[in-house]
Design an enzyme around this catalytic site. Structure first.
Site, short mmCIF file in Angstrom:
data_model
loop_
_atom_site.label_atom_id
_atom_site.label_comp_id
_atom_site.label_asym_id
_atom_site.label_seq_id
_atom_site.Cartn_x
_atom_site.Cartn_y
_atom_site.Cartn_z
N LYS A 180 72.12 -42.33 -2.43
CA LYS A 180 70.71 -41.92 -2.62
C LYS A 180 70.38 -40.67 -1.80
O LYS A 180 69.77 -39.73 -2.28
CB LYS A 180 69.82 -43.11 -2.21
CG LYS A 180 68.33 -42.85 -2.13
CD LYS A 180 67.79 -42.78 -0.71
CE LYS A 180 68.09 -43.95 0.18
NZ LYS A 180 67.65 -43.78 1.57
N LYS A 220 66.45 -34.68 7.80
CA LYS A 220 67.31 -35.86 7.66
C LYS A 220 68.34 -35.64 6.54
O LYS A 220 69.51 -36.01 6.67
CB LYS A 220 66.45 -37.09 7.36
CG LYS A 220 67.21 -38.35 6.96
CD LYS A 220 67.98 -39.01 8.09
CE LYS A 220 68.73 -40.24 7.58
NZ LYS A 220 69.50 -40.94 8.59
N THR A 261 64.56 -43.17 4.65
CA THR A 261 65.05 -41.86 4.23
C THR A 261 64.63 -41.67 2.78
O THR A 261 65.07 -42.40 1.89
CB THR A 261 66.58 -41.77 4.34
OG1 THR A 261 66.97 -42.09 5.67
CG2 THR A 261 67.07 -40.37 3.99
P1 NAP Z 1 68.05 -52.61 3.79
O1 NAP Z 1 68.76 -53.57 4.67
O2 NAP Z 1 68.25 -52.67 2.33
O3 NAP Z 1 66.48 -52.74 4.14
C1 NAP Z 1 65.45 -52.32 3.28
C2 NAP Z 1 64.46 -53.47 3.21
O4 NAP Z 1 63.28 -53.04 2.53
C3 NAP Z 1 65.02 -54.66 2.43
O5 NAP Z 1 64.88 -55.83 3.22
C4 NAP Z 1 64.15 -54.69 1.19
O6 NAP Z 1 63.88 -55.97 0.69
C5 NAP Z 1 62.88 -54.07 1.67
N1 NAP Z 1 62.09 -53.51 0.58
C6 NAP Z 1 62.49 -52.65 -0.37
N2 NAP Z 1 61.46 -52.37 -1.18
C7 NAP Z 1 60.41 -53.06 -0.72
C8 NAP Z 1 59.07 -53.18 -1.13
N3 NAP Z 1 58.61 -52.52 -2.20
N4 NAP Z 1 58.26 -54.00 -0.43
C9 NAP Z 1 58.74 -54.68 0.64
N5 NAP Z 1 59.98 -54.61 1.08
C10 NAP Z 1 60.82 -53.79 0.40
O7 NAP Z 1 68.38 -51.12 4.24
P2 NAP Z 1 68.45 -50.47 5.71
O8 NAP Z 1 69.86 -50.26 6.06
O9 NAP Z 1 67.55 -51.18 6.63
O10 NAP Z 1 67.87 -49.02 5.37
C11 NAP Z 1 66.49 -48.78 5.13
C12 NAP Z 1 66.26 -47.28 4.95
O11 NAP Z 1 66.69 -46.62 6.15
C13 NAP Z 1 67.05 -46.66 3.80
O12 NAP Z 1 66.28 -45.65 3.21
C14 NAP Z 1 68.27 -46.08 4.50
O13 NAP Z 1 68.79 -44.99 3.76
C15 NAP Z 1 67.68 -45.65 5.82
N6 NAP Z 1 68.62 -45.62 6.97
C16 NAP Z 1 69.55 -46.60 7.16
C17 NAP Z 1 70.40 -46.53 8.26
C18 NAP Z 1 71.46 -47.57 8.52
O14 NAP Z 1 72.38 -47.29 9.31
N7 NAP Z 1 71.39 -48.76 7.93
C19 NAP Z 1 70.29 -45.48 9.17
C20 NAP Z 1 69.30 -44.52 8.97
C21 NAP Z 1 68.46 -44.60 7.87
P3 NAP Z 1 65.02 -56.99 0.18
O15 NAP Z 1 65.33 -57.77 1.42
O16 NAP Z 1 64.39 -57.78 -0.90
O17 NAP Z 1 66.18 -56.14 -0.29
#
Ligand code: NAP
Length: 359
Positions: free
Chosen positions: A241, A173, A98
Site C-alpha cells: 500500500k 513517510k 500511513t
Molecule cells: P493492523 O494490525 O492491521 O492494525 C490496523 C487496525 O485498524 C486493525 O485492528 C483494524 O481492524 C483497524 N481498522 C481498520 N479499519 C478500521 C475502521 N474503519 N474502524 C475501526 N478500526 C479499523 O496494522 P498495523 O501494523 O497496526 O498498522 C496500522 C497502520 O500503521 C498502517 O497504515 C501501517 O502501514 C502503518 N504502520 C505500521 C507499522 C508496523 O511496523 N506495523 C509501522 C509504521 C506504520 P481489524 O482488527 O478488524 O483488522
C-alpha cells in the site's frame, strides 16, 4: 486546555501498543476497533469500549486513529457519522496511519471548517518502537501549532519531525517507505546470491552491517528472513500500500521511481500468492523453491490464476486489484521480474521469479 479524555480508533499491531502508553501516562482512554477482540487487552487495563468511531469521539479532547488503509481513514473521518462531524468542537484529530497526503489535506481542511484541529502524524520505528514507546513521528504541521498535544505525542515517541503543512508528514513517510522497500529488495538479493553461491549468509549479513551495504532493514528483518520467521510486525500488504501511494505521487509529479517500481512488483507478487498478512521479511520467500514457499503457506498457482484473468500491464499478471493506495489507476507499465526482465541478452534463462523452481 486540560486534556483528559482521549479516544483511540484502530487497536491493531501498532495502535494497541500506542494506546497502552497513553493509558500508562494517565489519560482516560476510550477505544474502538473494527474487531473488538484486538482491544481486549486495553479493556482489561481499564479502557472504555465504544461501539463506533463517533461514540468513541463524543467526549474526547483528542482522538487518535491508527487504521490500515486510506479507505479506512476516509471512512473513519469523512463519512456522515465520521470524526469530522462527531468530534467535539476544538478537539484534536491525529491520524497515525500511513495514508494519502491528499487525503490528509482534505481532512485538515474539513476539520478547520468545523472548528476542530486535524493533522497527519505517521510513524516509523516498527512494532518494537511501538512496544518501547520510542517511535519517530513525522508530523504534517508546525511544532508551535501542535503544542497543546505534545505531552501526548511524547508518551509514545522519542523523536518528532515537523513538516509544517497538512500532508507533509505523509509525504515524508512515503519517502521513508520507498527507501525501506528498496533496502528490503537489496538484502533479499544479497541473501539469495549468498545462498545460491553456497557461502554463509549470516556472515554476509555481518559483512553488510560492518560496511556500507547494510541498512536498518537488513539489521532487523534479514535475520528473521533467514530464520524463517515470517510473523508480521509490519504486514506485507501495508508496505505494498505504501509503495503504491508513493508511485501514485510519482505519477502526479511525472517522475519515475525505478526502485519503488521494482519493490512494488515483488511485494504485489508476494501478496497475490498468499503473503499479504505475513511480515514484510517474507519477501525473501520469492527467491526460494516452490516447496519452501508452500511450507510457509504461499501458493504460486494463485499468481497463475491472476495471469489468466489478467489485463496485461506488461508483467503478465493481474494488477487490476485493490492495491490499497485508494486511487483507481494502473501501476504498471513496469516490467515483470522486478524490472530487470526475464530475458537476458546473453541468452541465459533468468530464474529470478521462476516459481517452477530455482536454479
Ligand atoms: P493492523 O494490525 O492491521 O492494525 C490496523 C487496525 O485498524 C486493525 O485492528 C483494524 O481492524 C483497524 N481498522 C481498520 N479499519 C478500521 C475502521 N474503519 N474502524 C475501526 N478500526 C479499523 O496494522 P498495523 O501494523 O497496526 O498498522 C496500522 C497502520 O500503521 C498502517 O497504515 C501501517 O502501514 C502503518 N504502520 C505500521 C507499522 C508496523 O511496523 N506495523 C509501522 C509504521 C506504520 P481489524 O482488527 O478488524 O483488522
Amino acid at each position: 486546555m486540560q486534556i483528559k479524555n482521549v479516544a483511540f480508533i484502530g487497536t491493531g499491531i501498532m495502535g494497541a501498543r500506542i494506546a497502552g502508553h497513553l493509558m500508562d501516562a494517565g489519560y482516560d482512554l476510550t477505544v474502538y476497533n473494527r474487531t473488538r477482540e484486538k482491544a481486549e487487552a486495553l479493556l482489561a487495563k481499564g479502557a472504555h469500549w465504544a461501539e463506533s468511531p463517533a461514540a468513541a469521539a463524543a467526549h474526547a479532547d483528542v482522538v487518535f486513529t491508527m487504521v490500515g488503509y486510506p479507505t479506512d481513514v476516509e471512512d473513519v473521518y469523512l463519512s456522515t457519522d465520521g470524526l469530522i462531524r462527531a468530534a467535539k468542537k476544538g478537539a484534536w484529530l491525529i491520524d497515525l496511519t500511513t495514508s494519502s497526503p491528499q487525503l490528509a489535506r482534505d481532512i485538515h481542511d474539513a476539520a478547520e471548517v468545523e472548528d476542530k484541529h486535524a493533522f497527519d502524524c505517521p510513524v516509523t520505528g516498527g512494532e518494537q518502537g511501538a512496544i518501547d514507546g520510542t517511535l519517530t513521528l513525522i508530523i504534517g504541521a508546525a511544532e508551535k501549532d501542535v503544542e497543546p498535544v505534545m505531552p501526548l505525542l511524547e508518551c509514545f515517541s522519542s523523536r518528532r519531525f515537523f513538516f509544517d503543512q497538512p500532508g507533509g508528514g505523509q509525504t515524508a513517510k512515503l519517502c521513508n517507505q520507498v527507501s525501506l522497500a528498496s533496502c528490503m529488495v537489496g538484502y533479499a538479493d544479497a541473501l539469495a546470491l549468498a545462498e545460491q553461491s553456497g557461502i554463509d549468509a549470516e556472515k554476509v549479513l555481518e559483512v553488510m552491517a560492518s560496511g556500507t551495504g547494510g541498512s536498518g532493514a537488513s539489521k532487523t528483518l534479514a535475520p528473521k528472513s533467514l530464520a524463517g520467521d515470517y510473523k508480521p510486525g509490519f504486514l506485507a500488504e501495508h508496505l505494498r500500500k505504501d509503495i503504491a501511494l508513493a508511485l501514485q505521487r510519482s505519477e502526479d509529479l511525472d517522475i519515475t521511481l525505478p526502485g519503488a517500481e521494482t519493490a512494488f512488483t515483488l511485494f504485489d507478487m508476494l501478496c497475490q500468492i498468499g503473503g499479504s498478512r505475513m511480515g514484510t521479511q517474507a519477501l525473501t520467500l520469492l527467491y526460494q523453491e516452490e516447496g519452501t514457499c508452500a511450507a510457509a503457506g504461499l501458493d504460486w498457482s494463485l499468481l497463475e490464476q491472476g495471469d489468466e484473468d489478467g489485463e496485461g500491464c506488461g508483467c503478465d499478471h493481474d494488477h487490476d486489484h485493490e492495491c490499497g493506495c485508494g486511487h483507481d489507476h494502473d501501476h504498471g507499465d513496469h516490467e515483470c521480474c522486478g524490472g530487470h526482465g526475464h530475458h537476458h541478452e546473453d541468452g541465459h534463462e533468468c530464474h529470478c521469479h521462476d516459481h517452477e523452481g530455482r536454479a
